[in-house]
Design a protein around this motif. Structure first.
Motif, mmCIF file in Angstrom:
data_model
loop_
_atom_site.group_PDB
_atom_site.id
_atom_site.type_symbol
_atom_site.label_atom_id
_atom_site.label_comp_id
_atom_site.label_asym_id
_atom_site.label_seq_id
_atom_site.Cartn_x
_atom_site.Cartn_y
_atom_site.Cartn_z
ATOM 1 N N MET A 138 0.829 -1.211 0.000
ATOM 2 C CA MET A 138 0.000 0.000 0.000
ATOM 3 C C MET A 138 0.862 1.259 0.000
ATOM 4 S SD MET A 138 -2.703 1.272 2.910
ATOM 5 C CE MET A 138 -1.451 1.844 4.045
ATOM 6 N N ASP A 139 1.898 1.255 0.829
ATOM 7 C CA ASP A 139 2.805 2.394 0.920
ATOM 8 C C ASP A 139 3.423 2.683 -0.461
ATOM 9 O OD1 ASP A 139 4.496 3.947 3.216
ATOM 10 O OD2 ASP A 139 5.760 3.445 1.491
ATOM 11 N N ALA A 140 3.916 1.611 -1.091
ATOM 12 C CA ALA A 140 4.564 1.784 -2.402
ATOM 13 C C ALA A 140 3.540 2.274 -3.435
ATOM 14 C CB ALA A 140 5.174 0.456 -2.854
ATOM 15 N N TYR A 141 2.322 1.747 -3.330
ATOM 16 C CA TYR A 141 1.281 2.126 -4.286
ATOM 17 C C TYR A 141 0.968 3.623 -4.164
ATOM 18 C CZ TYR A 141 -2.997 2.214 -6.953
ATOM 19 O OH TYR A 141 -3.950 2.514 -7.904
ATOM 20 N N PHE A 142 0.756 4.095 -2.936
ATOM 21 C CA PHE A 142 0.412 5.508 -2.745
ATOM 22 C C PHE A 142 1.572 6.411 -3.187
ATOM 23 C CE2 PHE A 142 -2.897 4.309 0.670
ATOM 24 C CZ PHE A 142 -3.939 4.427 -0.240
ATOM 25 N N ARG A 143 2.807 5.973 -2.912
ATOM 26 C CA ARG A 143 3.946 6.809 -3.327
ATOM 27 C C ARG A 143 4.003 6.913 -4.853
ATOM 28 N NH1 ARG A 143 6.905 8.243 1.245
ATOM 29 N NH2 ARG A 143 6.252 6.917 2.958
ATOM 30 N N GLY A 144 3.681 5.793 -5.527
ATOM 31 C CA GLY A 144 3.644 5.811 -6.989
ATOM 32 C C GLY A 144 2.572 6.762 -7.502
ATOM 33 N N LEU A 145 1.418 6.713 -6.849
ATOM 34 C CA LEU A 145 0.298 7.576 -7.254
ATOM 35 C C LEU A 145 0.642 9.057 -7.008
ATOM 36 C CD1 LEU A 145 -2.442 6.710 -8.415
ATOM 37 C CD2 LEU A 145 -3.392 6.769 -6.105
ATOM 38 N N ILE A 146 1.335 9.305 -5.890
ATOM 39 C CA ILE A 146 1.734 10.688 -5.568
ATOM 40 C C ILE A 146 2.674 11.214 -6.663
ATOM 41 C CG2 ILE A 146 3.110 12.099 -3.955
ATOM 42 C CD1 ILE A 146 2.006 10.166 -1.697
ATOM 43 N N GLU A 147 3.640 10.377 -7.037
ATOM 44 C CA GLU A 147 4.592 10.729 -8.097
ATOM 45 C C GLU A 147 3.857 11.099 -9.389
ATOM 46 O OE1 GLU A 147 7.732 11.904 -8.710
ATOM 47 O OE2 GLU A 147 7.482 11.331 -6.598
ATOM 48 N N LEU A 148 2.898 10.239 -9.733
ATOM 49 C CA LEU A 148 2.120 10.431 -10.956
ATOM 50 C C LEU A 148 1.358 11.752 -10.906
ATOM 51 C CD1 LEU A 148 1.205 8.880 -13.554
ATOM 52 C CD2 LEU A 148 -0.784 8.120 -12.230
ATOM 53 N N ARG A 149 0.703 12.007 -9.793
ATOM 54 C CA ARG A 149 -0.100 13.246 -9.672
ATOM 55 C C ARG A 149 0.778 14.492 -9.601
ATOM 56 N NH1 ARG A 149 -3.356 11.502 -12.222
ATOM 57 N NH2 ARG A 149 -4.622 9.791 -11.466
ATOM 58 N N ARG A 150 2.014 14.307 -9.134
ATOM 59 C CA ARG A 150 2.911 15.454 -9.110
ATOM 60 C C ARG A 150 3.198 15.889 -10.552
ATOM 61 N NH1 ARG A 150 6.358 14.111 -4.807
ATOM 62 N NH2 ARG A 150 4.954 15.325 -3.501
ATOM 63 N N LYS A 151 3.335 14.891 -11.429
ATOM 64 C CA LYS A 151 3.578 15.214 -12.843
ATOM 65 C C LYS A 151 2.292 15.637 -13.543
ATOM 66 C CE LYS A 151 7.238 11.810 -13.288
ATOM 67 N NZ LYS A 151 7.010 10.381 -13.205
ATOM 68 N N GLU A 152 1.218 14.909 -13.233
ATOM 69 C CA GLU A 152 -0.058 15.176 -13.926
ATOM 70 C C GLU A 152 -1.176 15.352 -12.908
ATOM 71 O OE1 GLU A 152 -0.985 11.759 -16.328
ATOM 72 O OE2 GLU A 152 1.085 11.581 -16.986
ATOM 73 N N PRO A 153 -1.323 16.541 -12.326
ATOM 74 C CA PRO A 153 -2.415 16.736 -11.362
ATOM 75 C C PRO A 153 -3.772 16.549 -12.042
ATOM 76 C CG PRO A 153 -0.923 18.630 -11.397
ATOM 77 C CD PRO A 153 -0.537 17.750 -12.545
ATOM 78 N N GLY A 154 -4.742 16.019 -11.282
ATOM 79 C CA GLY A 154 -6.066 15.797 -11.873
ATOM 80 C C GLY A 154 -7.146 16.423 -10.998
ATOM 81 N N GLU A 155 -8.371 15.965 -11.205
ATOM 82 C CA GLU A 155 -9.513 16.470 -10.431
ATOM 83 C C GLU A 155 -9.727 15.617 -9.184
ATOM 84 O OE1 GLU A 155 -11.457 19.230 -11.074
ATOM 85 O OE2 GLU A 155 -9.755 19.522 -12.428
ATOM 86 N N ASP A 156 -8.856 14.610 -8.974
ATOM 87 C CA ASP A 156 -9.060 13.647 -7.894
ATOM 88 C C ASP A 156 -8.714 14.230 -6.516
ATOM 89 O OD1 ASP A 156 -6.003 12.689 -7.369
ATOM 90 O OD2 ASP A 156 -6.377 13.315 -9.433
ATOM 91 N N MET A 157 -9.075 13.476 -5.488
ATOM 92 C CA MET A 157 -8.868 13.900 -4.110
ATOM 93 C C MET A 157 -7.377 13.992 -3.740
ATOM 94 S SD MET A 157 -10.849 11.859 -1.198
ATOM 95 C CE MET A 157 -12.067 12.706 -0.250
ATOM 96 N N LEU A 158 -6.583 13.068 -4.270
ATOM 97 C CA LEU A 158 -5.148 13.089 -3.958
ATOM 98 C C LEU A 158 -4.508 14.372 -4.488
ATOM 99 C CD1 LEU A 158 -2.667 11.720 -2.767
ATOM 100 C CD2 LEU A 158 -2.398 10.439 -4.893
ATOM 101 N N SER A 159 -4.863 14.763 -5.710
ATOM 102 C CA SER A 159 -4.319 16.018 -6.254
ATOM 103 C C SER A 159 -4.716 17.180 -5.352
ATOM 104 C CB SER A 159 -4.843 16.264 -7.678
ATOM 105 O OG SER A 159 -4.438 15.217 -8.526
ATOM 106 N N ALA A 160 -5.963 17.141 -4.823
ATOM 107 C CA ALA A 160 -6.410 18.218 -3.926
ATOM 108 C C ALA A 160 -5.614 18.194 -2.617
ATOM 109 C CB ALA A 160 -7.900 18.083 -3.644
ATOM 110 N N LEU A 161 -5.315 16.979 -2.119
ATOM 111 C CA LEU A 161 -4.530 16.879 -0.883
ATOM 112 C C LEU A 161 -3.102 17.387 -1.099
ATOM 113 C CD1 LEU A 161 -5.578 13.339 0.419
ATOM 114 C CD2 LEU A 161 -6.059 15.519 1.546
ATOM 115 N N MET A 162 -2.622 17.267 -2.346
ATOM 116 C CA MET A 162 -1.246 17.666 -2.636
ATOM 117 C C MET A 162 -1.106 19.170 -2.887
ATOM 118 S SD MET A 162 -0.232 14.485 -5.077
ATOM 119 C CE MET A 162 1.416 15.051 -5.493
#
Ligand code: HEM
Length: 405
Positions: free
Chosen positions: A196-220
């Motif tokens: 789970m930790d690795a998965y979320f870190r991967g998703l964070i990396e992705l959203r850092r490059k490509e922010p979206g309308e999702d909740m994680l992008s909003a948290l970032m």
């Protein structure tokens, strides 16, 4: 002598009779069984949410105490949990809550209604094709919340089922009981949590490059000078997954059970589907998913003339406060039209549930679709309740749906 152990088989089955007695005879009661003060009246529980002598900060002191956690898995989970806002006091809590609030804006939640309906309907389709009787928890109430939060965090469709395993693994380590298989289960859970930790870190990396309308992008997103670190983001994602899972599952399941046990109210909802809003508030009040919230006492305080001292524990008994006759007329009756309904199933004050709007929406849609699509719904076995102090949770909800397609 009132019953003061809330996890006996009788109180697990039906806590409300014992709570009524306690509320009347000794509303601020020291329970030897729980080694804690049980606060059972609505006004006292409400006031306790504002009382600065009662702290939520209970994981950090445990880590700082140097008491060795029982396993590597427990240490990993304690580390993750120590960042959770629900176990923080101001000022740490204030900062985390402000940053998290960016992800819970009204329009983001409102936009979820269609998706939640689709997920509920897909699960109901499968349920209706399955054997009868079937378990509404396993088939509908349990998978829904993790799919919703996974989607909101921006996970890909094919990854969404893994969120359910991670949530289970967190629960297992955070609240798991002992037993011979404990070490093996903890090891398995630890592998899941690393994943789970690795998965979320991967998703964070992705959203850092490509922010979206999702909740994680909003948290970032930055909030002025401040933003969540990667460790805090991972911890926040885990909290949202964890805090919103069992609670919402139980809110849906307990609601359906209460309706089945009150056929007049179930008929009323079928005749007047527009009642679903007040109905869900009443169902949350009547048999909500959280029985007890915990607080640590950090300064001398007095509640209803009793002196409560630092180092002691206080249990805020929501299940009792929500049935207090001083606040609710005829509190043991289920009245789907009850209004106003100032229940405190979502807590109150600075820690009041940040996901309440989402939880309400999930419960409303799930209950409304179940009632509408299963017109001959029937309970086929008396449910067994899990022996837990904090939550009000069934093992299964076995029902016949009377449909073969
Ligand atoms: C019917 C379902 C739910 C119920 C009954 C519920 C209830 C609660 C309660 C009583 C609290 C206060 C805890 C305290 O004072 O110590 C709380 C806090 C919280 N809830 Fe919920 N909850 C539900 C669903 C959700 C959902 C769906 C999410 C998110 C996806 C969520 C996220 C949180 C978070 C993050 C906190 C901590 C807030 C803070 O410390 O400031 N909850 N919830």
């Amino acid at each position: 002598m009132p019953v003061t152990d809330l996890v006996t088989p009788e109180a697990t089955e039906d806590p409300y009779a014992a709570l009524r007695e306690l509320r009347e005879s000794d509303p601020v009661h020291w329970s030897e069984a729980h080694r804690a003060w049980l606060i059972t009246r609505y006004d006292d529980v409400s006031a306790a949410f504002q009382n600065k002598a009662l702290s939520n900060d209970r994981v950090r002191p445990l880590l700082a105490s140097g008491k060795r956690p029982q396993s590597t898995a427990s240490a990993a989970v304690l580390g993750l949990m120590s960042e959770w806002m629900v176990v923080s006091d101001p000022p740490a809590h204030t900062r985390l809550r402000r940053l998290a609030a960016q992800a819970f804006k009204g329009q983001r939640i409102a936009a979820m209604s269609e998706l939640i309906t689709t997920i509920v309907d897909e699960h109901l389709d499968t349920f209706l094709r399955g054997p009868e009787p079937g378990d509404l928890i396993e088939n509908v109430a349990y998978p829904l919340p993790t799919k919703v939060i996974a989607t909101m965090l921006g996970a890909r469709t094919e990854d969404r089922d893994r969120f359910r395993d991670w949530s289970d693994e967190l629960a297992l380590v955070a609240f798991g009981t002992g037993g011979a298989a404990r070490a093996v289960r903890h090891e398995r859970a630890l592998r899941g949590l690393r994943e789970m930790d690795a998965y979320f870190r991967g998703l964070i990396e992705l959203r850092r490059k490509e922010p979206g309308e999702d909740m994680l992008s909003a948290l970032m997103a930055r909030d002025g000078e401040d933003r969540l670190s990667d460790d805090e983001l991972v911890s926040m994602c885990a909290l949202l997954l964890f805090a919103g899972h069992e609670t919402t599952t139980n809110s849906i399941a307990n609601s359906v059970l209460a309706l089945l046990r009150h056929p007049d109210q179930l008929d009323r909802l079928r005749r007047e589907p527009g009642l679903i809003g007040t109905a869900v508030e009443e169902l949350l009040r009547y048999d909500g998913p959280i029985k007890v919230l915990n607080r640590w006492v950090v300064a001398d305080t007095e509640i209803r003339g009793k002196t409560i001292s630092p180092g002691e524990r206080v249990h805020l008994v929501l299940a009792s406060a929500n049935r207090d006759p001083e606040k609710f007329a005829d509190p043991d009756s289920l009245d789907l039209g009850r209004s106003p309904n100032p229940h405190i199933a979502f807590g109150k004050g600075i820690h009041a549930c940040i996901g309440a709007q989402l939880a309400r929406m999930e419960t409303r849609i799930a209950v409304a679709r179940i009632v509408e699509r299963l017109p001959r719904l029937e309970l086929t076995a008396e449910p067994r309740w899990k022996q837990a102090l904090a939550s009000r949770s069934m093992e299964a909800l076995s029902v016949a749906h009377g449909r073969s397609s």
